[in-house]
Design an enzyme around this catalytic site. Structure first.
Site, PDB file in Angstrom:
ATOM      1  N   ASP A 192     -66.635   2.707   7.515  1.00 41.57           N
ATOM      2  CA  ASP A 192     -65.600   1.690   7.721  1.00 41.57           C
ATOM      3  C   ASP A 192     -64.938   2.036   9.058  1.00 41.57           C
ATOM      4  OD1 ASP A 192     -64.240  -0.610   6.145  1.00 41.57           O
ATOM      5  OD2 ASP A 192     -62.545   0.568   6.816  1.00 41.57           O
ATOM      6  N   VAL A 226     -60.378   4.962  -4.089  1.00 42.53           N
ATOM      7  CA  VAL A 226     -60.011   4.061  -5.179  1.00 42.53           C
ATOM      8  C   VAL A 226     -61.274   3.376  -5.699  1.00 42.53           C
ATOM      9  CG1 VAL A 226     -58.710   1.979  -5.816  1.00 42.53           C
ATOM     10  CG2 VAL A 226     -57.699   3.647  -4.245  1.00 42.53           C
ATOM     11  N   GLY A 232     -65.050  -0.287  -4.392  1.00 47.71           N
ATOM     12  CA  GLY A 232     -64.320   0.938  -4.102  1.00 47.71           C
ATOM     13  C   GLY A 232     -63.913   0.981  -2.650  1.00 47.71           C
ATOM     14  N   LYS A 233     -63.081   1.903  -2.301  1.00 50.13           N
ATOM     15  CA  LYS A 233     -62.713   2.128  -0.900  1.00 50.13           C
ATOM     16  C   LYS A 233     -62.080   3.498  -0.790  1.00 50.13           C
ATOM     17  CE  LYS A 233     -62.890  -0.313   2.955  1.00 50.13           C
ATOM     18  NZ  LYS A 233     -63.875  -1.364   3.298  1.00 50.13           N
ATOM     19  N   GLY A 234     -62.200   4.088   0.386  1.00 52.05           N
ATOM     20  CA  GLY A 234     -61.581   5.387   0.605  1.00 52.05           C
ATOM     21  C   GLY A 234     -60.931   5.439   1.967  1.00 52.05           C
TER      22      GLY A 234
END
Ligand code: NAD
Length: 417
Positions: free
Chosen positions: A147, A61, A106-108
């Site tokens: 992460d 995202v 952002g992040k995934g």
């Protein structure tokens, strides 16, 4: 972070709304900042070691890229959802804006259980996921990082897969890489160093010198361990430490390097001979000046918040305080330095890594630490001034700083249609 009707994103929006109302944010900008720019869902087939094919769902995202490329980690966990990844991407947007670095958020995530996968399966999954999102990421588009359950090795595979696709080595596509591969010196200690700086600046605000403080730390991993070590070096007394297995207490303050060595050998602080055992229930009510939750989310709750005697809480972890507990602490005059400020040095040093990779010239650890010190003090100062100006707690102030920075640039850039 507490969920609202089960949605972590809704919980993020609640925090956003408080600050946006104070800022009197115009409805159009409000709309833009409360919608993710791009949500990508991919299916990643992997041939497992037993020969069977399994299909894993992955997300990336890009919540907001107004200030620069999206920035944020990738987590591997069975509980990953699009809602969670979107909320985390939004928080990265606010964290980067508070840290005053030219990144969006952002992040995934990939829905998988890495503890049940071999290294070969993890590598295959990582490479397929990168191949699926390769057009969306890049040094000027979106720069992932580690992460939960992802590490330097996985970042190296991401960098290699991306480089194979574009036809040349591109180290700046991802941060948190091994130092040999374009990683930055000082990155591993950066978040703990920033927590130390936040604690020092908060104490200064109350006219207290660090050497006169008693500090308790929950979690003795990367963030908790490094911050305890650096705070002790500054003369603070680290009197209590807990981790997943137990806790220890020493009225006079620990020999932190000895505690770190013990933890390295035993994988826990419990049983350390340089202190006495600390029952889990006693931790939050200790007579200390500074409390540092540096373990997990939702640790300070409405149940244990009334027991807290510390004047200052520094959120090393992400989301360690529930919204109800936050209000309780604020009403009692306890000064909470929120996660998006207190642990922002991790992403600031990721920014330094990206800068060094693009520049092709690497700084000494001392240079990294000096620049980090300057950025962290600047961020702390901006949030503190905002909190005094609007007479709000530091969390609301951090949101105000972040939202106004993103909103200002959104207005300047105007609407492309
Ligand atoms: P870590 O895995 O290195 O350490 C976590 C520590 O918490 C360990 O000591 C573990 O034993 C302890 N812990 C686990 N469950 C516990 C419990 N129930 N009670 C007490 N202690 C418990 O992780 P980390 O990298 O130090 O991250 C800690 C927090 O900081 C997380 O919320 C993470 O998202 C956040 N954070 C980390 C970074 C970073 O750069 N590492 C950056 C920003 C935010």
């Amino acid at each position: 972070m507490a969920a609202t009707n089960g949605s972590i994103f809704a919980a993020m929006l609640e925090e956003f709304d408080v600050a946006a109302r104070i800022l009197n944010l115009e409805p159009g900008i409000w709309q833009i900042l409360t919608h993710p720019k791009r949500q990508i869902i991919v299916s990643c087939p992997v041939q497992m070691d037993n020969g069977e094919i399994e299909v894993f769902t992955g997300y990336r995202v890009q919540y907001n890229i107004t200030l620069g490329p999206a920035k944020g980690g990738i987590r591997y966990h069975p509980g990953v959802t699009l809602d969670e990844v979107t909320a985390l991407a939004a928080w990265m947007t606010w964290k980067c804006a508070v840290a005053h670095i030219p990144f969006g958020g952002g992040k995934g995530g990939i829905v998988c259980d890495p503890t049940k996968m071999s290294q070969r399966e993890l590598e295959a999954l990582t490479r397929r996921y990168v191949a699926e999102i390769v057009d969306a990421i890049g040094p000027e588009k979106d720069v992932p990082a580690p992460d939960v359950n992802t590490n330097e090795q996985i970042m190296a595979w991401i960098m290699d897969t991306y480089s194979m696709h574009v036809g040349h080595t591109t180290t700046s596509v991802v941060t948190g890489k091994p130092v040999e591969l374009g990683g930055s010196l000082g990155r591993r200690e950066a978040t703990g160093r920033g927590v130390m700086i936040a604690a020092r600046e908060a104490a200064k605000h109350f006219g207290i010198a660090l050497k006169d403080t008693r500090i308790a730390v929950q979690g003795f991993g990367n963030v908790g361990g490094v911050s305890a070590h650096l705070l002790a070096q500054q003369g603070a007394r680290i009197v209590a430490v807990t981790d997943w297995k137990g806790g220890v207490y020493n009225e006079k303050g620990f020999d932190v390097p000895a505690l770190m060595e013990y933890t390295r050998q035993h994988k826990t602080v419990a049983g350390f001979a340089g202190g006495q055992p600390l029952p889990a229930g006693d931790f939050w009510g200790l007579e200390v000046d500074v409390l540092i939750p540096a373990a997990l989310e939702n640790q300070i709750t409405i149940e244990n918040a009334p027991a807290i005697k510390a004047r200052i809480v520094i959120e090393g972890a992400n989301g360690p305080t529930t919204p109800e507990a936050n209000d309780q602490l604020h009403n009692r005059g306890i000064f909470v330095v929120p996660d998006i400020l207190a642990n922002s040095s991790g992403v600031t040093t990721s920014y330094f890594e990206w800068v060094q990779d693009r520049y092709g010239y690497f700084w000494t650890e001392q240079e990294v630490n000096q620049r980090l010190e300057a950025k962290m003090c600047e961020a702390f100062d901006a949030v503190l001034k905002t909190s005094l100006k609007y007479k709000v707690d530091m969390r609301t102030a951090a949101y105000i700083v972040a939202i106004s920075r993103v909103a200002t640039v959104t207005r300047m850039r105007g609407m492309y249609a």
